[in-house]
Write a protein that holds these residues in place. Structure first.
Motif, PDB file in Angstrom:
ATOM      1  N   ALA A  71       7.954   6.775 -16.413  1.00 19.90           N
ATOM      2  CA  ALA A  71       8.104   6.007 -17.655  1.00 19.90           C
ATOM      3  C   ALA A  71       7.890   4.522 -17.394  1.00 19.90           C
ATOM      4  N   GLY A  72       7.073   3.903 -18.223  1.00 22.02           N
ATOM      5  CA  GLY A  72       6.853   2.468 -18.130  1.00 22.02           C
ATOM      6  C   GLY A  72       5.899   2.045 -17.026  1.00 22.02           C
ATOM      7  N   PHE A  73       5.267   2.992 -16.344  1.00 27.40           N
ATOM      8  CA  PHE A  73       4.356   2.640 -15.253  1.00 27.40           C
ATOM      9  C   PHE A  73       2.948   3.078 -15.611  1.00 27.40           C
ATOM     10  N   THR A  74       1.985   2.221 -15.321  1.00 31.00           N
ATOM     11  CA  THR A  74       0.577   2.550 -15.509  1.00 31.00           C
ATOM     12  C   THR A  74      -0.039   2.778 -14.142  1.00 31.00           C
ATOM     13  N   GLY A 133       0.798  -1.220   0.000  1.00 27.08           N
ATOM     14  CA  GLY A 133       0.000   0.000   0.000  1.00 27.08           C
ATOM     15  C   GLY A 133       0.830   1.270   0.000  1.00 27.08           C
ATOM     16  N   ASN A 134       2.092   1.172  -0.456  1.00 33.71           N
ATOM     17  CA  ASN A 134       3.009   2.305  -0.400  1.00 33.71           C
ATOM     18  C   ASN A 134       3.352   2.916  -1.756  1.00 33.71           C
ATOM     19  N   HIS A 135       2.761   2.434  -2.820  1.00 32.21           N
ATOM     20  CA  HIS A 135       3.140   2.961  -4.134  1.00 32.21           C
ATOM     21  C   HIS A 135       2.412   4.278  -4.385  1.00 32.21           C
ATOM     22  N   PRO A 136       3.142   5.351  -4.714  1.00 34.17           N
ATOM     23  CA  PRO A 136       2.505   6.654  -4.884  1.00 34.17           C
ATOM     24  C   PRO A 136       1.607   6.765  -6.119  1.00 34.17           C
ATOM     25  N   ASP A 137       1.702   5.826  -7.045  1.00 33.02           N
ATOM     26  CA  ASP A 137       0.905   5.897  -8.271  1.00 33.02           C
ATOM     27  C   ASP A 137      -0.261   4.912  -8.290  1.00 33.02           C
TER      28      ASP A 137
END
Length: 167
Positions: free
Chosen positions: A104-107, A71-75
């Motif tokens: 870049a490369g992240f959805t 639960g720590n991903h900012p995106d």
């Protein structure tokens, strides 16, 4: 974790794996039905889409998978009702948070729990967000009551029905 570890029916796992294998990611989904594991499935889907090690599932080992799992991903944004409703302010905050380009490369993923509890003005704000996404982003609405989601929102989403696994 992986799709199988959250006890999803094989047909739903197959849908997710086909989306990933065929690079057919939609910008919005509605996960609906009485099954209780929709949120876990949405998080696994976010992990699988962004996993740096695997193509059709999550490895749960790479940095991206671990930060999403914890639960720590900012995106990755989770929206829950405040009190008994989802308010327009919550969607405005989301728009501000994701105003800038994704790494870049992240959805990016937005997971809206109990989406049927959106007030009309919040639903209309979401509609605008769905029509003009700021960057690579996937919105997943979770609901037990798909009939309570505005038809204009439903028409812009791919629907995946969740049901109890008979195992």
């Amino acid at each position: 974790m992986s799709f199988q570890s959250i006890n999803l029916p094989d047909s739903i796992v197959q849908v997710f794996q086909n989306i990933l294998k065929n690079d057919r990611l939609a910008h919005a989904y509605i996960f609906y039905g009485k099954a209780q594991n929709k949120k876990e499935a949405a998080l696994e889907f976010a992990k699988a889409v962004n996993c740096t090690q695997m193509q059709t599932d999550s490895c749960s080992e790479c940095f991206t998978c671990r930060t999403i799992q914890n639960g720590n991903h900012p995106d990755i944004a989770l929206i829950q009702p405040q009190g008994s409703v989802i308010k327009i302010e919550q969607l405005r905050e989301l728009k501000l948070k994701f105003h800038y380009q994704a790494p870049a490369g992240f959805t990016r993923f937005v997971i809206i729990e109990q989406a049927e509890k959106m007030r009309l003005e919040a639903a209309n704000s979401l509609l605008k967000f769905l029509e003009e996404p700021p960057s690579p982003i996937v919105v997943i609405l979770l609901t037990d009551q798909i009939q309570s989601i505005l038809p204009t929102i439903q028409s812009r989403c791919q629907k995946i029905r969740f049901f109890h696994n008979s195992l």
